[in-house]
Design a protein around this motif. Structure first.
Motif, PDB file in Angstrom:
ATOM      1  N   UNK A 118       0.823  -1.211   0.000  1.00  0.00           N
ATOM      2  CA  UNK A 118       0.000   0.000   0.000  1.00  0.00           C
ATOM      3  C   UNK A 118       0.855   1.258   0.000  1.00  0.00           C
ATOM      4  N   UNK A 119       1.881   1.270   0.839  1.00  0.00           N
ATOM      5  CA  UNK A 119       2.728   2.460   0.964  1.00  0.00           C
ATOM      6  C   UNK A 119       3.485   2.746  -0.331  1.00  0.00           C
ATOM      7  N   UNK A 120       3.924   1.692  -1.013  1.00  0.00           N
ATOM      8  CA  UNK A 120       4.747   1.890  -2.208  1.00  0.00           C
ATOM      9  C   UNK A 120       3.921   2.044  -3.485  1.00  0.00           C
ATOM     10  N   UNK A 121       2.613   1.813  -3.412  1.00  0.00           N
ATOM     11  CA  UNK A 121       1.809   1.850  -4.642  1.00  0.00           C
ATOM     12  C   UNK A 121       0.580   2.740  -4.551  1.00  0.00           C
ATOM     13  N   UNK A 122       0.490   3.576  -3.531  1.00  0.00           N
ATOM     14  CA  UNK A 122      -0.720   4.390  -3.341  1.00  0.00           C
ATOM     15  C   UNK A 122      -0.980   5.310  -4.533  1.00  0.00           C
ATOM     16  N   UNK A 123       0.076   5.816  -5.154  1.00  0.00           N
ATOM     17  CA  UNK A 123      -0.097   6.731  -6.288  1.00  0.00           C
ATOM     18  C   UNK A 123      -0.621   6.029  -7.537  1.00  0.00           C
TER      19      UNK A 123
END
Length: 200
Positions: free
Chosen positions: A14-19
């Motif tokens: 989630x943190x690395x792919x939120x964008x």
């Protein structure tokens, strides 16, 4: 099943792919009315993310298929695609709005374009995934990979959901042709600058 490890993997994804949710929503908006656009977007997202995982796993085992100094230059991919989208938006600026949104033929985002943007946008993920994978071992890497790929389906569904909400869909329908190139160019420039490409 270790719920702690599931939570850790889910949080890392989630943190690395939120964008990516924003980019996916823009792709789905661009593909509205095109046959097979959703399939091309989903396939492209999986293809691009699978490439990220493959590079991360290879690097965790000590391979250097993608030298670290080359990663910032991945920003050229979304930058080029964003400029191309901007050119198309400029050429189509006089198109009748009603005709623009009643497209039923093939078209919209292409699988390889989505894959390229996904891979380039995930270049910074490698800096996080590689050390985690290197310490997780083969079993741990496999577990992370399975969790990531399952969550990727949820990410794609979320992108499509946001793109089809009436208020968001209207906004994307009206401004998506402008937002997509702006976002892609912004991602490209950010990757180049943060990575110090061209001495930036």
């Amino acid at each position: 099943m270790n719920l702690g490890l599931v939570s850790q993997a889910a949080g890392l994804f989630a943190v690395t792919n939120i964008d990516d949710i924003v980019v996916l929503a823009l792709f789905f908006a661009q593909g509205a009315g095109h046959r097979h656009a959703a399939r091309a977007i989903a396939s492209g997202q999986y293809l691009g993310f699978a490439a990220i995982l493959a590079v991360a796993v290879a690097a965790a085992f000590g391979a250097t298929f993608l030298p670290e100094r080359a990663i910032p230059y991945l920003g050229l991919i979304p930058l080029a695609l964003g400029l191309r989208a901007a050119v198309h938006a400029w050429r189509d600026r006089g198109r009748d709005e009603e005709g623009q949104h009643q497209r039923t033929g093939p078209g919209g985002p292409r699988m390889l374009e989505v894959a390229a943007v996904t891979f380039a946008n995930g270049g910074d993920n490698l800096g996080v995934y590689v050390p985690v994978f290197a310490t997780a071992g083969v079993g741990g890497m496999s577990f992370y990979g399975v969790v990531f790929l399952v969550l990727l389906a949820a990410w794609i569904a979320a992108g499509r959901y946001f793109a089809t909400r009436p208020v968001i869909a209207r906004a994307l329908s009206r401004w998506g042709h402008i937002l997509l190139p702006v976002v892609l160019i912004g991602i490209g420039v950010l990757i180049l600058i943060e990575g110090g490409a061209f001495g930036l």
